[in-house]
Write a protein that holds these residues in place. Structure first.
Motif, mmCIF file in Angstrom:
data_model
loop_
_atom_site.group_PDB
_atom_site.id
_atom_site.type_symbol
_atom_site.label_atom_id
_atom_site.label_comp_id
_atom_site.label_asym_id
_atom_site.label_seq_id
_atom_site.Cartn_x
_atom_site.Cartn_y
_atom_site.Cartn_z
ATOM 1 N N UNK A 110 0.601 -0.920 -0.022
ATOM 2 C CA UNK A 110 0.219 -0.158 -0.051
ATOM 3 C C UNK A 110 1.009 1.100 -0.054
ATOM 4 N N UNK A 111 0.761 2.369 -1.181
ATOM 5 C CA UNK A 111 1.324 3.090 -1.153
ATOM 6 C C UNK A 111 3.105 2.640 -0.759
ATOM 7 N N UNK A 112 3.116 1.855 -2.028
ATOM 8 C CA UNK A 112 5.200 1.372 -2.134
ATOM 9 C C UNK A 112 5.474 0.857 -0.973
ATOM 10 N N UNK A 113 4.350 0.477 0.409
ATOM 11 C CA UNK A 113 4.950 0.432 1.474
ATOM 12 C C UNK A 113 4.133 -1.746 1.841
ATOM 13 N N UNK A 114 5.033 -2.366 2.331
ATOM 14 C CA UNK A 114 4.605 -3.816 1.991
ATOM 15 C C UNK A 114 3.531 -3.841 3.522
ATOM 16 N N UNK A 115 2.141 -4.746 3.379
ATOM 17 C CA UNK A 115 1.841 -4.675 3.768
ATOM 18 C C UNK A 115 1.510 -6.651 4.633
ATOM 19 N N UNK A 116 1.100 -6.484 5.877
ATOM 20 C CA UNK A 116 1.785 -7.994 6.662
ATOM 21 C C UNK A 116 0.753 -8.333 7.217
ATOM 22 N N UNK A 117 0.171 -9.381 7.686
ATOM 23 C CA UNK A 117 -0.762 -9.647 8.780
ATOM 24 C C UNK A 117 -0.167 -11.164 9.737
ATOM 25 N N UNK A 118 -0.874 -11.578 10.220
ATOM 26 C CA UNK A 118 -0.598 -12.909 11.378
ATOM 27 C C UNK A 118 -1.620 -13.335 11.490
ATOM 28 N N UNK A 119 -0.523 -15.201 11.520
ATOM 29 C CA UNK A 119 -2.311 -16.322 11.635
ATOM 30 C C UNK A 119 -1.611 -17.316 12.471
ATOM 31 N N UNK A 120 -2.017 -17.875 13.526
ATOM 32 C CA UNK A 120 -1.349 -18.340 14.574
ATOM 33 C C UNK A 120 -2.156 -19.485 15.105
#
Length: 321
Positions: A24-34
């Protein structure tokens, strides 16, 4: 060591996994899974989260670490109340008197379950008055005043607040786990499942022929929803027994006994599996049983067979003196 190698090492473990899902807007997006980590071909893994499986490309993983097992989920209070009521119906006391949503039960002292006030709702009066009614009922029927409460429930706290404490004198155990499992099993040809208990069943299950109260609790008199599983030895003596009762969509298992000389031969497993198949044929979907927390041998058996704890209950008695 690369991230893909770390993920491979942790297959089968519960992990917290962070991965890239875009930009997004040149920046990486991250998320988590447990959840528990599973393989999904050479290029991906699955994380079995509580909401369902999450597929992650190995190339998207940026961090992964092992985490402790998740704490067990507490069953909703409505589910605890329903299951306690079903278990009470499967173990009918000689006298079962309603006090609002409570049940005052007596069976000539045979088992705590059939000789305790079951507190699973509003008694229709203040708790101190309800406990007075429990005392009066116990005196009327010659039993000890005792209340059975789901551990940690509002009724547990309310009764304890009146000074009632754990019934440490209860020989069979004052703290009990209620275990459940999906109903699955196949019939073992050694197991008979009649609607009425034989004398051999009584002698193994109770140590002798039953009293009137014991017969009332255990033998509903040919009710097709109850089976008295048994295995006989070469000489015809009953060496294994179980009682199975269908209550709505549950099969209540009780009185599981194997003669000492016949133990460690898989008879308990055969009895439970045969009862499970019988229960499935009578409309049940789940197995339920109650076992004292100190009975570690039985707890280990049920754990191996896939039973999990739904909730616990305990017996409370009035203060002495």
């Amino acid at each position: 060591m690369g991230l893909v190698e770390i993920a491979s090492e942790l297959i089968g473990e519960r992990v917290a996994l962070r991965y890239r899902i875009g930009d997004r807007d040149g920046r990486p997006l991250y998320t988590d899974a447990v959840g528990e980590l599973r393989p999904d071909g050479p290029g991906a893994v699955l994380v079995e989260t509580r909401r369902g499986p999450v597929r992650v490309d190995r190339a998207a993983v940026v961090a992964v670490r092992a985490v402790p097992p998740a704490p067990p989920r507490r069953a909703p209070l409505a589910a605890v109340t329903r299951l306690e009521a079903l278990c009470a119906d499967a173990w009918p006391a000689v006298v079962d008197r309603r006090l609002g949503a409570w049940r005052l039960r007596a069976a000539d002292g045979f088992t705590g379950r059939a000789n305790a006030g079951l507190a699973i709702g509003d008694p229709g009066m203040p708790v101190p008055a309800a406990l007075d009614a429990v005392r009066a009922f116990a005196g009327e029927h010659g039993i000890r005043p005792r209340v059975q409460v789901p551990a940690g429930s509002p009724w547990d706290k309310a009764v304890a607040a009146e000074g009632w404490g754990l019934d440490v004198a209860h020989e069979r155990g004052a703290e009990v786990a209620v275990l459940v499992a999906p109903l699955q099993g196949t019939h073992d040809p050694r197991v008979e499942l009649p609607e009425r208990p034989s004398d051999g069943w009584w002698r193994l299950g109770l140590g002798d022929l039953p009293t009137a109260a014991q017969r009332h609790v255990l033998d509903p008199g040919g009710d097709p929803r109850t089976a008295f599983g048994q295995i006989a030895g070469p000489d015809g003596t009953v060496i294994g027994c179980v009682r199975a009762t269908v209550v709505e969509d549950h099969l209540h298992m009780s009185v599981l006994e194997v003669a000492p000389a016949a133990r460690r031969q898989g008879l308990a497993t055969a009895l439970l599996a045969s009862a499970a198949e019988w229960g499935s044929g009578h409309g049940a979907r789940w197995a339920v049983l109650q076992v004292a927390l100190h009975n570690t041998g039985a707890m280990a058996l049920y754990d191996r067979l896939g039973y999990v704890e739904h909730h616990q209950y305990r017996y409370l008695v009035p203060p002495t003196g």
